[in-house]
Design a protein around this motif. Structure first.
Motif: not given
Length: 524
Positions: A60, A62, A108
């Motif tokens: 992910k 961020y 996000e």
């Protein structure tokens, strides 16, 4: 004259309005079209900076996200929305900045449409919270309510901000950031000495309100105390001068070297007289000569902790301390709930990573103060908690060398336990790198992150020690001096304790710990 080559970011900005990156944010969030790598740097025009990724198994991406707070105040609806974002989208981390804004982490891009919709629903934005243009304006957090204020400049802050916002196509591409302060605070909490351009209200002997104009201040590595422009500005001239300075900087600032691209670099290159002449040419009239600096509050007294009666009948405001600027998401929600419980008017952010709750019914003020205090945010804080600032640090920032936020919270707690009887004003800052975003340059004790050798010869997190910073107008301000001493992170608390002990033992003729720190010589 030879035209200097533009920096890489300048070439990118010239090819496309930076604010158009919002289109790319929505394309990734809603259509799955990834944001181009070269556009990542443009996200800061919407207050977004990429986290460094320490977990190689984590795929992910961020971001830190900064919210722009106009005039340093939030109403209850806005406070509730920020609490919701903190809990639902930011893994429960809420940071208050020393520029009177709110920052979230672990954001996000897929969540950005929902976050932007929430912000818009209560009149908030992150547009131009960062980036190369006008940053949120520094001002008094108690404007319009403090009995000792010189002038309520709130409407001027909103007027200038609105002008820039409505003309963002002209003011979204500067050589670098443009930081302004407009304040009538009786305690000078807007730190005018370190703003690019600032207007500091004072009253003449005849009771007229004027603003002392200062230019060319700033921190980071090319730090400089602002020059008095030797001009006074009337309230109806503040917007003119702010816009004129913006246009002069936009059109003449250095676009080849970002390290020399602030207002202060232009002022130094041109000289103060030429810069002021350019302002007056741009606005089309002469400003009033102002050779005398108004009386300025010293840095250590620029706070509003505790319970205060407001100008408004039967209303009070209360200043609270955080621990190093971080508030747990559940605490931020609890603070919002308490504010609603007592039907207060709002929540204001200070320039020291603390907060004020205002418009509190006086009959409820003690109960509210006690409830917030019980959460861990005292209204009568220790000297260590009151004015210790910390930056984002290595946890999230690509420039960070050391951990700061969580480390600083432990430092505060340990100092309180070790020195319960220490009562003098003390300004400390813990910075994760040499950029000094937590303002170690103007602190009594500034710790700047580096790597040091411990007793076993291992390279560990540590800090360069700087002592003796001060803000007190043009002549009374000074930057903290580098002592040449380095301390490991594990020895930092003991180091401060030894300074406190030596102050009690040495006889250097100083009347305060602050002045002692400016003259004491440390063993290297």
């Amino acid at each position: 004259m030879v035209q200097k080559e533009l920096s890489a970011l300048e070439v990118l900005k010239a090819s496309r309005n930076p604010l158009k990156v919002i289109e790319d944010i929505y394309k990734e969030a809603e259509e799955g079209i990834p944001l181009k790598e070269e556009y990542i740097g443009l996200l800061k025009w919407y207050g977004m900076y990429p986290h460094i990724n320490k977990d190689e198994t984590e795929d992910k991406k961020y971001f830190m996200k900064r919210i722009k707070i106009v005039d340093a105040k939030l109403n209850l609806e806005q406070l509730a929305v920020l609490a919701k974002i903190g809990q639902e989208y930011a893994q429960g981390l809420v940071d208050l900045t020393n520029r009177q804004n709110v920052q979230f982490h672990f954001i996000e891009i897929k969540d950005m449409p929902a976050i932007l919709e929430l912000l818009d629903s209560v009149g908030l934005t992150s547009r131009m919270a960062s980036g190369d243009g006008p940053r949120p304006i520094m001002t008094s957090p108690v404007a319009g309510m403090a009995a000792d204020e010189i002038y309520d400049a709130s409407y001027l802050v909103k007027e200038v901000d609105t002008y820039f916002d409505q003309n963002d196509d002209r003011f979204c591409n500067f050589p670098r950031k443009y930081k302004v302060g407009i304040s009538g605070c009786g305690r000078h909490t807007a730190s005018h000495e370190v703003q690019d351009v600032a207007f500091t209200a004072f009253k003449t002997e005849d009771g007229e309100v004027l603003f002392d104009l200062t230019v060319g201040g700033g921190l980071s590595k090319s730090k400089q105390i602002a020059y008095r422009a030797n001009r006074y500005v009337k309230e109806n001239q503040v917007k003119d001068v702010t816009v004129a300075c913006a246009e002069i900087f936009r059109d003449n600032g250095n676009r080849a070297n970002r390290n020399k691209a602030r207002v202060r670099h232009l002022v130094n290159e041109w000289g103060l007289e030429k810069f002021v002449d350019a302002i007056e040419e741009k606005i089309g009239y002469k400003l009033q000569e102002g050779l005398v600096e108004p009386k300025i509050t010293p840095f250590e007294n620029r706070n509003h902790f505790g319970i205060h009666e407001a100008k408004q009948e039967n209303e009070s405001f209360v200043g609270f301390a955080t621990n190093s600027g971080r508030i747990a998401g559940e605490d931020f929600q609890a603070i919002s709930d308490i504010c609603n419980k007592y039907n207060v008017k709002g929540f204001a952010l200070t320039s020291t990573q603390n907060f004020i709750i205002y418009g509190v019914p006086t009959q409820d003020v003690q109960a509210l103060a006690d409830e917030i205090d019980a959460l861990g945010y005292p209204y009568e804080p220790s000297p260590f908690r009151a004015r210790l600032q910390s930056c984002t640090g290595i946890q999230f920032c690509k420039f960070g060398i050391t951990e700061t936020k969580e480390f600083a919270k432990k430092v505060v707690t340990q100092l309180e336990e070790n020195h319960p009887d220490f009562e003098e004003n003390l300004i400390m800052a813990i910075s994760g790198c040499g950029n000094g975003c937590s303002h170690p340059q103007i602190s009594d004790i500034g710790f700047i992150g580096t790597k040091v050798r411990d007793e076993d010869g291992n390279r560990v997190e540590g800090y360069d020690v700087h002592l003796g910073g001060q803000l007190h107008g043009e002549k009374g301000s000074r930057f903290a001096h580098k002592t040449g001493v380095k301390v490991t992170a594990t020895n930092l608390v003991d180091f401060v304790g030894k300074l406190i002990s030596s102050y009690g033992e040495d006889n250097l003729g100083q009347t305060s710990f602050k002045e002692y720190l400016n003259v004491v010589e440390l063993e290297k």
